[in-house]
Each structure stands twice: as C-alpha cells, then as structure tokens.
Design an enzyme around this catalytic site. Sequence first.
Site, PDB file in Angstrom:
ATOM      1  N   ASP A 299      20.296 -15.910  29.532  1.00 45.83           N
ATOM      2  CA  ASP A 299      20.378 -17.319  29.138  1.00 45.83           C
ATOM      3  C   ASP A 299      21.241 -18.100  30.126  1.00 45.83           C
ATOM      4  OD1 ASP A 299      20.103 -19.653  27.752  1.00 45.83           O
ATOM      5  OD2 ASP A 299      21.260 -19.026  26.007  1.00 45.83           O
ATOM      6  N   HIS A 300      20.664 -19.113  30.738  1.00 48.07           N
ATOM      7  CA  HIS A 300      21.368 -19.940  31.716  1.00 48.07           C
ATOM      8  C   HIS A 300      21.911 -21.222  31.095  1.00 48.07           C
ATOM      9  CE1 HIS A 300      21.614 -22.344  35.607  1.00 48.07           C
ATOM     10  NE2 HIS A 300      22.283 -21.243  35.895  1.00 48.07           N
ATOM     11  N   SER A 301      21.699 -21.417  29.792  1.00 47.23           N
ATOM     12  CA  SER A 301      22.202 -22.625  29.133  1.00 47.23           C
ATOM     13  C   SER A 301      23.715 -22.539  28.981  1.00 47.23           C
ATOM     14  CB  SER A 301      21.539 -22.804  27.769  1.00 47.23           C
ATOM     15  OG  SER A 301      21.897 -21.750  26.895  1.00 47.23           O
TER      16      SER A 301
END
Length: 369
Positions: A299-301
């Site tokens: 997850d890059h959020s």
Amino acid sequence: MTVRTLWSIYLLLLGPTLPLWASHISCINEDGKPVDWYILYKFPKHMSYDVARTGLEYMFMDSVTPAWKLSKYFINMTESALGQTLQQLYQTYEAKNSVAYVMYNDGPPNKMNYSWTHGHSKGFLLLEESQGFWVIHSIPEFPPFPEDGFSYPSTGKSYGQAVICLTFPYDQFAEIDRQLLYYNPNVYNCSIPKPFQGELFYVQILCAGSQLPPAPWNQSLVKLQSAKAETFFSFAKTKCDHEDIYVAWMAQKLQTDFLVESWQRKGHQLFSNCSLPYHIYNINRIQTPWNTSFSSYYDHSKWCVSIRPEDQWTCIGDLNYAAQQSKRSGGFVCTQNRYIYTAFRSLVLHYYDCRELHESIYGSHSIVF
C-alpha cells in the site's frame, strides 16, 4: 465524436440545472455531478482471497454518498471520478486568463528526474475566480501533462493508492498557497495568469522555476472551509522540521492516538511509538468491505485514523511513517467528518501496538455512533 467533445456537451446541457456553487470548477464524482469532496482508494494487485487483479480497481466515497462503494470503472478510465475531475483541467488549461492550475509531484511524469530537494508531495489544483479544487494523492508520475490528456501510469498499478479531492471557494486558495510554501512541492506544469497572482503568490514563484523564500516557521496549521462550509485542517511542514509528523505533531496537536497506514518498505518502516502522551500504532493489514484484505507492504497510500471512535479524526496526505521522511517537507489534511472516519476505521484489520501485533478490537465491523 470524442470523449472530450461528449463531456463538453454534457456540461453545457447540465450546467443550468446545477446549484450556483456547483456550476463552477469542482470535484466531479462518478455520476458526473459536482461534489464538495470525494476520496478514492485504489487496490493493490496483491490481495488475499481473490483472483488476480489489474491494479486498476478502486473503491470510492463522496459527500453525496459517504460510504465505501466499489467502482464500476477502472481508475485509468475517463469515466472515473478522477478522470472526470481532471477533464476540467485538460479542457480549460489553454484559457489564458480565466483559470489557474498547478501540477506537482516529487516523481513527475514523462521520465523526468525524481526530486529529492522538493517536498515528498503529490497533487494538483485548478481554480477560477469563484472556486476550484485541490487534489492530494499518492500516485507517482501523475497526472499527465495537459497536452497529453488523461491516462494512468503503469507505475501506479502495483501498490494501493489514495486520492482526496476537495472543492474550495476562491478565498481559500490564498491559504492553500501559503501552505504550499511549507510543502515546497516539485511543480512540473502550471499556469498562473495575472488575475490569480495575488492569491497564488508562492505558487507563481514555483511556476516560474524560482526558489521560494524561507518559510517563517518550520510548521503551519490552518483551518480550511470547503465550498459547502465543511472544515478541514491542513498540516504543513518544511524539511527543516526533522520530527516525524505523525508522532511529534499531528497526534499531540489533535490529542488522539492514531492508527497509521503508509508504505511499509522493508528496512525503512518505524515501530509503533508510545513515547509521548498520544501514541502512534502501525497498521499491518487492511481489509475491504468485500471480504478481501492486503498487506500494508503493498500500500502506497498515506493516512491515519483515530483509534478511539469519540475522537473521529482522519488525515490523508503525503508523508510515510518512515525515518527518512521526517527530513522531507509535505503535509496532511485532517477532518472529523464522521462518515469519513467510520469508512477508514473499518479498514483496519491488524495493527502493531508498542509490544506486539494486535487485531483491531473492532474487527471487520464499522463503528456505530
């Protein structure tokens, strides 16, 4: 007939039926309707209990339908909320005096060099002299240059990504401009016509390729009001502030314990931190409302949510919970909107406390207020 032409005809036909605030530049949802805000959460390719994914599926919520909904579109389609919102920019960017826009990304598109000297921030804004929108996102190499039209980068497919779009009245963009002084974003495309230069004083300096003056402080916190008068708080820090934004500032200022979701690169992640009065807990796994889940590693959020329902804080922004990020500039927008809080709090499946891994006490259920 092209999609762009059809969109122009659609806006022309729809325009007279819209309320006054919505007949101008604003965030556009998947139904093609102006909204005060929306949030998109793109899923990573790697998810449990599921067939192989494309890396383009996403869920969304907005001020009209404030709960997670699975999109019937892919994020790379012009029919997506992101595509429809950006179409406003791509159709109007050549209007020399009627609109202003700015695109910034530490990892810009078209194989441009990554910027280590600017903020670890990604976003774009478009405004006219009545209102506009500010989009904050986590997608590398996005959005494309206006002359290239809408598309979605292959580099944004593998990992989860988050996008928040906020519609603001014109007078709020002077405050946003001052916050961007602290962000020091890597602006790669922009247009600030003369009528907007008073409100966008610092952005026009970046637009001209010049160096910003020093910020008066290392941090700035301001209150912003959306077009429908909803309150958001903007946290912005310079690279001279070497404290972690989650631990040392946001949690202590908002007086809440935060569950933090950000990109967990091996060897770069920080442990949960209980050293100050208000604590930070590292999320380990995210669940969706459709009985699938994924690891924070994919997850890059970048977001955080209060662990206690009574606090109701949700923040979405630019910086990872990682040691090297404390030396980068950037920021977050935070809200106590109870629908946004419920939606994000329900996503937390597992997190680390300050000793070991724990399952969220709320499991897969939304919190009832």
